[in-house]
Design a protein around this motif. Sequence first.
Motif, short mmCIF file in Angstrom:
data_model
loop_
_atom_site.label_atom_id
_atom_site.label_comp_id
_atom_site.label_asym_id
_atom_site.label_seq_id
_atom_site.Cartn_x
_atom_site.Cartn_y
_atom_site.Cartn_z
N ALA A 30 -14.35 5.47 5.13
CA ALA A 30 -14.33 4.51 4.02
C ALA A 30 -13.38 3.35 4.33
O ALA A 30 -13.66 2.20 3.99
CB ALA A 30 -13.93 5.21 2.72
N CYS A 31 -12.27 3.65 4.99
CA CYS A 31 -11.32 2.59 5.38
C CYS A 31 -11.93 1.65 6.42
O CYS A 31 -11.77 0.43 6.33
CB CYS A 31 -10.04 3.20 5.95
N LEU A 32 -12.60 2.20 7.40
CA LEU A 32 -13.11 1.41 8.51
C LEU A 32 -14.42 0.69 8.21
O LEU A 32 -14.67 -0.40 8.73
CB LEU A 32 -13.33 2.30 9.74
N HIS A 33 -15.28 1.29 7.39
CA HIS A 33 -16.64 0.77 7.24
C HIS A 33 -17.03 0.40 5.82
O HIS A 33 -18.16 -0.03 5.61
CB HIS A 33 -17.64 1.81 7.77
N ALA A 34 -16.15 0.58 4.84
CA ALA A 34 -16.60 0.40 3.46
C ALA A 34 -15.54 -0.22 2.54
O ALA A 34 -15.45 0.13 1.38
CB ALA A 34 -17.03 1.75 2.89
N GLU A 35 -14.72 -1.11 3.05
CA GLU A 35 -13.74 -1.81 2.22
C GLU A 35 -12.69 -0.89 1.61
O GLU A 35 -12.02 -1.25 0.66
CB GLU A 35 -14.43 -2.60 1.11
N GLY B 174 -6.12 0.60 -3.63
CA GLY B 174 -4.90 -0.17 -3.45
C GLY B 174 -3.72 0.61 -2.90
O GLY B 174 -2.64 0.06 -2.75
N ALA B 175 -3.90 1.89 -2.61
CA ALA B 175 -2.80 2.70 -2.09
C ALA B 175 -2.57 2.38 -0.62
O ALA B 175 -3.45 1.88 0.08
CB ALA B 175 -3.12 4.19 -2.25
N SER B 176 -1.37 2.66 -0.14
CA SER B 176 -1.09 2.50 1.29
C SER B 176 -0.93 3.89 1.89
O SER B 176 -0.65 4.87 1.19
CB SER B 176 0.16 1.66 1.51
N GLY B 177 -1.11 3.98 3.20
CA GLY B 177 -1.04 5.28 3.86
C GLY B 177 -2.10 6.22 3.31
O GLY B 177 -1.82 7.39 3.02
N VAL C 196 -4.92 7.80 4.41
CA VAL C 196 -5.36 9.04 5.05
C VAL C 196 -4.30 10.14 4.91
O VAL C 196 -4.63 11.24 4.46
CB VAL C 196 -5.79 8.80 6.51
N PRO C 197 -3.02 9.88 5.23
CA PRO C 197 -2.02 10.94 5.00
C PRO C 197 -1.89 11.31 3.52
O PRO C 197 -1.69 12.48 3.19
CB PRO C 197 -0.71 10.34 5.52
N LEU C 198 -2.02 10.34 2.64
CA LEU C 198 -1.96 10.61 1.20
C LEU C 198 -3.09 11.56 0.80
O LEU C 198 -2.87 12.54 0.07
CB LEU C 198 -2.06 9.29 0.43
N ALA C 199 -4.30 11.29 1.27
CA ALA C 199 -5.45 12.14 0.96
C ALA C 199 -5.28 13.54 1.53
O ALA C 199 -5.61 14.54 0.88
CB ALA C 199 -6.74 11.50 1.48
N ARG C 200 -4.76 13.64 2.75
CA ARG C 200 -4.53 14.96 3.36
C ARG C 200 -3.47 15.74 2.58
O ARG C 200 -3.64 16.94 2.33
CB ARG C 200 -4.10 14.81 4.82
N ASP C 201 -2.37 15.09 2.19
CA ASP C 201 -1.33 15.77 1.42
C ASP C 201 -1.86 16.24 0.07
O ASP C 201 -1.57 17.36 -0.37
CB ASP C 201 -0.12 14.86 1.22
#
Length: 171
Positions: free
Chosen positions: A93-98, A46-49, A51-56
């Motif tokens: 995961a964002c593009l292919h797995a909900e 349910g988080a937004s942003g 990919v940048p969140l994961a990188r940070d």
Amino acid sequence: MSTTRPYSPGDRGPEPEAAVADAPTSGQDAPAGGQGRPVRRLNLNGASGIVPLARDFTRDALHAWGWLPAAGADQRAAAEDVLLVVSELVTNACLHAEGPDELWLSCDKKVLRIEVSDRGAGQPAPRTPHRAGRPGGHGMFIVQRLCLDWGVVRTPGAGGKTVWAELGAPA
């Protein structure tokens, strides 16, 4: 490289249940099953942003584990590879797995392990044949090229999967 093995060869395997239960939900280290290997977990549901969140989050872990700031070119390249693999796994995961549910990072002196769990049923695989000049479809090819090994863990009777990848620690 494997796309089906749940863990890499040798004595490495899934984290003990106790380590999973005790792992913190954000940027704090927790020892994995008393083995002294730090583990970090980030809830992405349910988080937004994302990919940048994961990188940070990953960059913070790399700082805490001494990979950053980089002392030299090899250490800098290793940290950049980790950030790229995290980006690719979370993006897939964002593009292919909900969307991804969680990001797990664990590190010992030799190997950093990345795990991204999601609710998708698909099986990630490098696009074959790989065509470098075409847009898209490079994520798992990049993961395969940069990592020591990678694979997918599925829990019988449960939906979704965990895609894991392991990278060597800089010398």
